[in-house]
Design an enzyme around this catalytic site. Sequence first.
Site, PDB file in Angstrom:
ATOM      1  CG  HIS A 118       0.552  -4.520   1.439  1.00 47.92           C
ATOM      2  ND1 HIS A 118       0.303  -4.430   0.082  1.00 47.92           N
ATOM      3  CD2 HIS A 118       1.854  -4.193   1.591  1.00 47.92           C
ATOM      4  CE1 HIS A 118       1.410  -4.063  -0.544  1.00 47.92           C
ATOM      5  NE2 HIS A 118       2.361  -3.917   0.343  1.00 47.92           N
ATOM      6  CB  SER A 166       3.768  -1.300  -1.178  1.00 45.80           C
ATOM      7  OG  SER A 166       4.365  -2.546  -1.392  1.00 45.80           O
ATOM      8  CG  ASP A 186      -2.695  -4.964  -1.437  1.00 42.48           C
ATOM      9  OD1 ASP A 186      -2.933  -4.398  -0.353  1.00 42.48           O
ATOM     10  OD2 ASP A 186      -1.543  -5.234  -1.819  1.00 42.48           O
TER      11      ASP A 186
END
Length: 385
Positions: free
Chosen positions: A93, A217, A128
């Site tokens: 993402h 992230s 992910d």
Amino acid sequence: MTEKRILLLISFFVFIAFISYDAFMSYSQSVSAQTSTLENSTAQDPLSLPDLFTKVEKSVVQVTELDNSNELGSRLGSGFVYDNNGHVITNYHVLVPGSNNNNDELQVTFLDGSVYSADLVGSDQDADLAVIKVKNITSDKLTPLPLANSSALRIGESVVAIGNPFGLSGSMTEGIVSGLGRLLPSNENGENFAGTISSFPIPNIIQTDAAINPGNSGGPLIDTQGRVIGINTAIFSNTGVYSGVGFAIPSNTISKVATSLIQTGSYRHPYIGIVGVSLAPDFSKQIGLTQTKGFLVTSITEGSPAEKADLQAGSTTKTFNGREINTGGDIILKIDNREVTKIDDILAYLESQKQVGDQVHLTILRDNAIRELDLVLGERPSPDK
């Protein structure tokens, strides 16, 4: 035999016994010393936080996707150096949130400020995870981080998150492993807490209270030796910022997926093709079931391994807490003789132990009778199919 010869023989055996005992003691001390050295070489003391940061700071990078079509500019996250070939691991993402637009320019920035262009090697939306490769970089610039065995983690272990929250490069936060075996769910629109558009939840997730914020992230969650135990992926928050509950994809998942992404550009997830609900006493009672454990199959995907194996879905609709549920279908009790109490048990087992083409043995309850059946795992369909 003369007395003199007897005395000589006795002296000889005493001498041999003395030498043997001395040699034995010397050997025992040698073995003991070797064992002590081995234990000392494998038992490592935890590094202090400053030493830990010094050890890994050259390995953690900022990953930026320059989107020239977006007026808001670029998206950024974190990543870490995976090997000496220039591969960097980050989140899916971070690079492609909700789309497959891989044409934007990727940049990798090291803590010393040096910037390199990178290419996307492969990505897996359902895990992910993504792998990019830094271009035109010398080997002396690369310091890969080793992966720990995440299955050996224990709740309460100290961990550190390193990344670029809100673009603040080289930030370090400390915490513990707060939970293990979590399921990072999808919402009704297929969007999980991380912002990834996926219809499949991610199993075996590590929960931590180390502060994780937007920009973290893709950064590593490391142990006190500087080994990666997970990749920081999501937070549970009503505000979008740190609230004490963060989630990381475990290193064992990273290892499996990243290896495949580097080799083939994609990863094949094992797949059964069922939808259902986990049974609990109150739920079972309300829908008229006597079975209070297991996974109730409510629907089956057409053409899936489940359909080919003759699993049965429910056909009678009942309402529970305002939600309509198909009942009367098979209840999965075990997979390969491992007890199933919820969908997490099935997903976690498939992702950690199985691959496409493997056979699994299911123990099910159908019409109040125990049945056994075998099923060959297929490949999970891609999100765009």
